[in-house]
Design an enzyme around this catalytic site. Structure first.
Site: not given
Length: 439
Positions: A118, A143-145, A149
């Site tokens: 990540r 970016l989502s958590a 995802y």
């Protein structure tokens, strides 16, 4: 709970289930009052996630405007954006935490998450936060958590050979993980609103293909990214097996999203503050499942061009692989199968241990002197024989080297690359088989 009319009133009546009526002492002692309210929140956790009701509460001129409850509300919103699991020291530890919290539940999803670090999708100055379960945004890059995802990947139920459309593809992190599962005969498309983010995603994809060892461990479905508003996709576009939207979808756009799906396909999107899974069971039949409450920025509404016509987004064509590309896949696949067979037979795909230099020590030499008939034994001091200082220095160097090796273990050997380079083929063909990747 207050109604809309009560919220608009100047001084709404105290509800019957207020803590003062239940516990008179709590009204005089704020600590008891807070504990009582927290007990309600624990008993009914779904109330935490109904942000609309909370906003009605906070807008009313009641005891709920008390500062600790405002802090609690902010905490709820933050947790709703991530923070569901503990931070990790590295990517593997983050995945371990997601597995322990049951966000990652299948082997395919776990392998994809472990294969792509990540932190590689963060800007250099923000990488220290990469392994926290929190969303990250810098400019247009977002970016989502990780917990979001992982829920999305599990809900999509990905399989090799499927087609996937990522609406709001962003950095390409999710699309790259999906590509590891889809395999070489899948379809992997992404639509991103901002052109600078599309370029950022293409750069990250290029770095992954050229430098990551994970690329050789999987048969990768390379994502294709286009720039445009996902609400302006050309009506003659093909439909997809799996669709994900990374922005909040308004109710009026639900049918538009559904029409992007094939029969039997799965759509995952934030709909009315809930991450929602919609399965198309027939031409006009759907199954809907609410996964969890989330907080996403809403989709940007399309802007009309000067002519008044929408700017239609043309998705990448469904290209047929060339015979040369198919041959490359077949050769790489044959080598991987041979390597797996060797490993199954106990044939030793083992990394060659690093050569360790043998340590040599000098022995102390004793000098014996004969004087007439008596033997006089003594050690003659010789600077070249005194190695105590050198031994101490060598000990320190060995400890330092061992510490360095433990802190930075050697990278694993890329056996596929070794096998390809040993093939009796011209070098240009070898590098083609390796996708011109760097060592």
């Amino acid at each position: 709970m207050f109604t809309a009319a009560e919220v608009g009133a100047k001084r709404p009546k105290r509800p019957k289930n207020c803590c003062r009526s239940l516990n008179p002492r709590a009204a005089k002692r704020p600590g008891l009052f807070l504990c009582h309210q927290l007990s309600h929140l624990i008993i009914w956790p779904s109330a935490l996630l109904d942000l609309h009701c909370w906003s009605l509460f906070l807008s009313a001129k009641t005891w709920l405007k008390w500062a600790p409850f405002r802090c609690l509300f902010c905490l709820i919103v933050i947790l709703n954006m991530g923070g569901a699991v503990s931070a990790g020291e590295d990517n593997d530890e983050l995945i371990d935490n997601l597995k322990e919290a049951q966000y990652i539940r299948t082997d395919l999803v776990e392998q994809a998450f472990r294969a792509i670090d990540r932190a590689d999708y963060y800007l250099e100055e923000f990488k220290e936060n990469a392994y926290k379960d929190l969303a990250w945004k810098h400019g247009n890059i977002h970016l989502s958590a990780p917990c979001i995802y992982s829920e999305v990947m599990e809900a999509l139920d990905l399989q090799p050979g499927l087609s996937f459309l990522n609406l709001g593809s962003g950095t390409g992190y999710l699309s790259s993980m999906v590509g590891l599962i889809l395999g070489p005969f899948g379809v992997n498309h992404g639509v991103e609103l901002h052109s600078d983010v599309t370029e950022y995603a293409k750069q990250k994809l290029d770095v992954f293909i050229r430098t990551s060892d994970s690329f050789d461990k999987f048969d990768f479905c390379e994502p294709s990214f286009v720039t445009g508003n996902c609400l302006e996709i050309a009506p003659d576009c093909c439909q997809y097996d799996r669709v994900y939207c990374g922005a909040g979808v308004q109710k009026e756009h639900e049918e538009y999203m559904k029409n992007l799906l094939k029969v039997g396909g799965i759509l995952v999107m934030p709909l009315e503050e809930k991450l929602t899974k919609i399965t198309r069971t027939g031409p006009s039949a759907w199954e809907t499942k609410k996964i969890l409450a989330v907080s996403f920025a809403p989709l940007v509404q399309p802007c009309r061009s000067e002519s008044g016509q929408p700017r239609l987004v043309q998705l990448p064509p469904l290209a047929v692989r060339s015979l040369q590309d198919l041959a490359r896949l077949a050769i790489r696949g044959s080598i991987k199968r041979a390597m797996r067979q060797e490993a199954t037979r106990g044939g030793g795909l083992k990394s060659t241990p690093m050569f360790k230099r043998r340590r040599l020590r000098r022995r102390r030499m004793e000098t014996i002197v004969f004087l007439d008939k008596e033997v006089f034994a003594s050690r003659i001091s010789n600077p070249s024989d005194d190695t105590s200082y050198e031994d101490a220095e060598e000990d320190r160097r060995e400890v330092a080297e061992r510490t360095l090796r433990e802190a930075k273990p050697e990278p694993p050997v890329n056996f596929l690359r070794q096998r390809v380079l040993r093939l009796p083929l011209p070098d240009p063909l070898k590098y083609y088989l390796l996708y011109y990747r760097e060592k």
